[in-house]
Structures are given as C-alpha cells and as structure tokens.
Design an enzyme around this catalytic site. Structure first.
Site, mmCIF file in Angstrom:
data_model
loop_
_atom_site.group_PDB
_atom_site.id
_atom_site.type_symbol
_atom_site.label_atom_id
_atom_site.label_comp_id
_atom_site.label_asym_id
_atom_site.label_seq_id
_atom_site.Cartn_x
_atom_site.Cartn_y
_atom_site.Cartn_z
ATOM 1 N N ASP A 126 0.476 6.835 5.157
ATOM 2 C CA ASP A 126 0.780 5.415 5.336
ATOM 3 C C ASP A 126 -0.478 4.626 5.758
ATOM 4 O OD1 ASP A 126 2.471 3.201 5.450
ATOM 5 O OD2 ASP A 126 4.007 4.243 6.608
ATOM 6 N N GLU A 160 0.070 2.538 0.766
ATOM 7 C CA GLU A 160 -0.594 1.361 1.350
ATOM 8 C C GLU A 160 -0.017 0.074 0.746
ATOM 9 O OE1 GLU A 160 -2.019 0.051 -1.615
ATOM 10 O OE2 GLU A 160 -3.947 -0.331 -0.619
ATOM 11 N N TRP A 161 1.210 0.214 0.214
ATOM 12 C CA TRP A 161 2.053 -0.940 -0.165
ATOM 13 C C TRP A 161 1.442 -1.808 -1.274
ATOM 14 C CZ3 TRP A 161 0.448 -1.723 5.340
ATOM 15 C CH2 TRP A 161 1.021 -0.739 6.176
ATOM 16 N N GLY A 162 0.480 -1.248 -2.017
ATOM 17 C CA GLY A 162 -0.122 -2.013 -3.115
ATOM 18 C C GLY A 162 -1.199 -2.991 -2.678
ATOM 19 N N ASP A 183 8.039 -2.431 1.497
ATOM 20 C CA ASP A 183 9.232 -1.571 1.555
ATOM 21 C C ASP A 183 10.432 -2.169 0.820
ATOM 22 O OD1 ASP A 183 7.564 -0.194 3.229
ATOM 23 O OD2 ASP A 183 8.943 -0.136 4.927
#
Ligand code: GLA
Length: 377
Positions: A126, A160-162, A183
């Site tokens: 993460d 890393e959520w893009g 998320d």
C-alpha cells in the site's frame, strides 16, 4: 510466469476491515474449498491490513498481533497450503500502514525475507505514510527487488491507487498487478465510477503477468462490513462481476465466503464468466461505445479471447427502463455475413448461430454477457 492470468482469491478488507484473526483466515480457507470457489480458480487467501503488532520488536522484526495472530503467520500458511490454497499478506511502502501500524519503509529487505520465511505467496503493498520527498515508483522498485531476492515466488500487488499511473511502470518494478483507482465501495455509483468510467483507457497496459487492478469485488456484500455502505442488487453485482471479467481484472472476493447467498454463488461461481477473465490470450477488454436514451447510458464492452472468440458485455447503466442493446459484427471486427455461435454466459445457454449482430433486452443496471465464436461457413 507468475500471474500468467489475473490472480483470483479472497481478501479480508472489504468485509472485515480491522476485525481479523487467525480463526477467520483458516475458516475462510476451508470455506473456499467447501463452496467450490477453489475449484473455480480462487486461490489466494489474502490477509490485508491490521495483522501486525503495534510495534516492531527489539531486533527490528515485525511480529503479528499477539492476541489475534498469536500462533504466528507461518502455521496459517501451512494450513492454507495443505488446502492447496496460497497465502497473501499486506504491508505498505510508507512508515506506517493506512491503519497506522508499522510498515516497511526502510525495512524492505528484512520484511520481504520474513514474508518468504513464513511461506507467503502474495504481497499487497500500500501507499500510506510515505515520507515527503520519497518517490513512489522507487519505493515499489525497492520492494519488488527485495521480493525477488528472496527466491520465493511472491505475487507483488501494488496498491498506490493509480496516483503515479502505475500501469506505466508497474511491470518494470516487478509488479504483477496494480490498483488503478481509489478504494471501491459497495454501492452502484462506485462500481460505475471505478469500473465503467476509469478503466476504459487502460486496456493497452495489461497482459500476462501484469494486470490493471480496479480493486476487489464487492459482490455479495449487500451493504455489510467495512466498505458495505448501501449495498447493491444482484443485477448490479452481476454487472460488476461481468465487467471485471471483461477487464481481465484480478478477481479478489470481498464478501464473507462462509455465508454466501444462492445468488452470490451463481455470480462468483460462473465458470463461463471466469473463463473470460482467465482467458489465455490475456487481453483486457475495452468499451466499444455508449448509447444514450433519455439521458440513460448503455455500454458495450468487448474482450478478444484465444482462438478468435470474442466476449461481449452489454450493460444497461440506466436506472429505469429495460433496453434493447445490440452488438454488430462490424464493431467487433467480423465480416457481417460471418456465422457465429452466440452463447449467453449468464443463461448458460446457446442463443444460436447468428450473422450481422446479436442483441439482448437488458434490465436496468443489469448485463447480458455473450461469447461469440466464429463458425466455419
Ligand atoms: C488502503 C487500501 C485498501 C486497504 C486499506 C487498509 O485504503 O487501498 O484496499 O488495504 O488501505 O488499511
């Protein structure tokens, strides 16, 4: 090759959040066998955030929480492996995880070696609490290298959520999959935003061993648990699952597999849809087009499959009326007079041999998913 097809499994986060312990993991592993999920291809049992002790020990090692994982991770891995499943774990590129527990910044090699010694098979990594000035891609490269140095096959899942467009560098740092968005939540608007809207441009970047990850499934959550929010209908879960299969997305279940509804079983165990996700050609599908009727949107997505088959999803994103949705042979690169066997992957039935186009009447928020097989003339 590791992750030659998109990884499939289950992860603690969506339903259980911080409320996880060794009993949950072992019960879930057994349930994955008993429900047939393992036989259908779901393999990784992933322990997300909040398995860690509040602090590293005097030697710098990061032990599991003594109350909830008092027996250690290694015996859980052994149980999971005895069931022919694989174990995943979680850490973070920053100093702390998103749940404020110790993470792997500055401890990459030590932690990778520890995960390997526990016989872990998958690491979700993460991006919370990254020190200012640290480069995200460089931190992922460091952990990728550390994992390879262990000599163990460990799927490396970048989360890393893009933020830094990981589809551009994820493969180069040794990642097998990378989150492309923030998320997901268990509501239809989240599925539309994360799936239909944000994934459309990303298909060129996926392939065997390197997958775009639009986050875990919310199928079967019905508003319960950590990301539960409002919940979705079965039609919405069917659309969500169909799209993730067309996207060649990792299929990580997020509901409680110890208590699946009949409808959830039908979705998660649809082996014909799973075969689209896991197709050996390894292409991610894309949006052919959208049509509007009274401002309500319908979309057609297609995914080329091995041996010339094509999977098609016809989605009614409108919230009120049924829609007749069509896919023309021309739009999927076939001559109009090409006879094709058309199979409905939710009815589990052949529609027939058609030329020119196929169509389906689709209810609001529902989907028709077809497999189109060109036949000899
Ligand atoms: C982030 C990730 C989630 C989950 C949590 C855990 O929000 O995107 O998938 O792993 O952290 O704290």
């Amino acid at each position: 090759m590791l992750a030659r097809t998109p990884p499939m499994g289950w992860n603690t986060w969506n339903t259980f959040g911080h409320n996880i312990d060794e009993t949950l993991i072992v019960e879930t592993a057994h349930a994955m066998r008993e429900t047939g999920l393992h036989a259908a291809g779901y393999e990784y049992v992933v322990i997300d955030d909040v398995w860690q002790a509040p602090q590293r020990d005097a030697a710098g090692a990061l032990p599991p929480d003594p109350d909830r994982f008092g027996g250690g991770i290694r015996p859980i891995a052994a149980t999971v492996h005895d069931l022919e499943l694989k174990l995943g774990i979680y850490s973070c590129a920053g100093t702390h995880t998103c749940a404020e527990l110790p993470a792997s910044f500055g401890h990459e090699a030590r932690d990778a070696a520890m995960f390997a010694s526990w016989e872990v098979d998958f690491l979700k990594y993460d991006f919370c609490h990254v020190p200012p000035g640290a480069s995200g891609p460089a931190l992922y490269r460091k952990m990728g290298q550390a994992l390879r140095s262990t000599g163990r096959d460990i799927v490396f899942s970048v989360c890393e959520w893009g933020v830094h467009e990981p589809w551009l560098w994820g493969g180069a740092v040794g990642a097998h999959m990378w989150r492309t968005t923030p998320d997901i939540f268990d509501v239809w608007d989240s599925i539309v935003d994360i799936g239909f809207t944000r994934q459309a441009p990303l298909h060129p970047y996926a392939g065997p061993g390197r997958w775009n990850d639009p986050d875990m499934l919310v199928v079967g959550m019905y508003g319960q648990g950590n990301v539960g929010r409002g919940g979705c209908t079965d039609a919405e879960y069917r659309s969500h699952f169909s799209l993730w299969c067309l996207l060649a997305a990792p299929l990580m279940i997020g509901c409680d597999v110890r208590s699946l509804s009949a409808a959830t079983r039908d979705i998660l165990l649809n082996t014909e849809a799973i075969a689209v996700d896991q197709d050996p050609l390894g292409r991610q599908g894309w949006r052919l087009g959208a049509t509007y009727h009274a401002e309500e949107r319908a979309e057609v997505w297609a995914k080329p499959l091995a041996h010339g088959d094509i999977a098609v999803g016809m989605f009614n994103l409108g919230s009120s009326d049924d829609r007749l949705i069509q896919v023309s042979w021309e739009s999927i690169g076939l001559p109009p007079d090409q006879p094709c066997l058309v199979r409905d992957l939710w009815a589990h039935d052949d529609v027939g041999v058609l030329t020119n186009a196929a169509e389906a009447r689709v209810a609001a928020h529902d989907v028709a998913m077809l497999r189109i097989t060109p036949t000899p003339r």
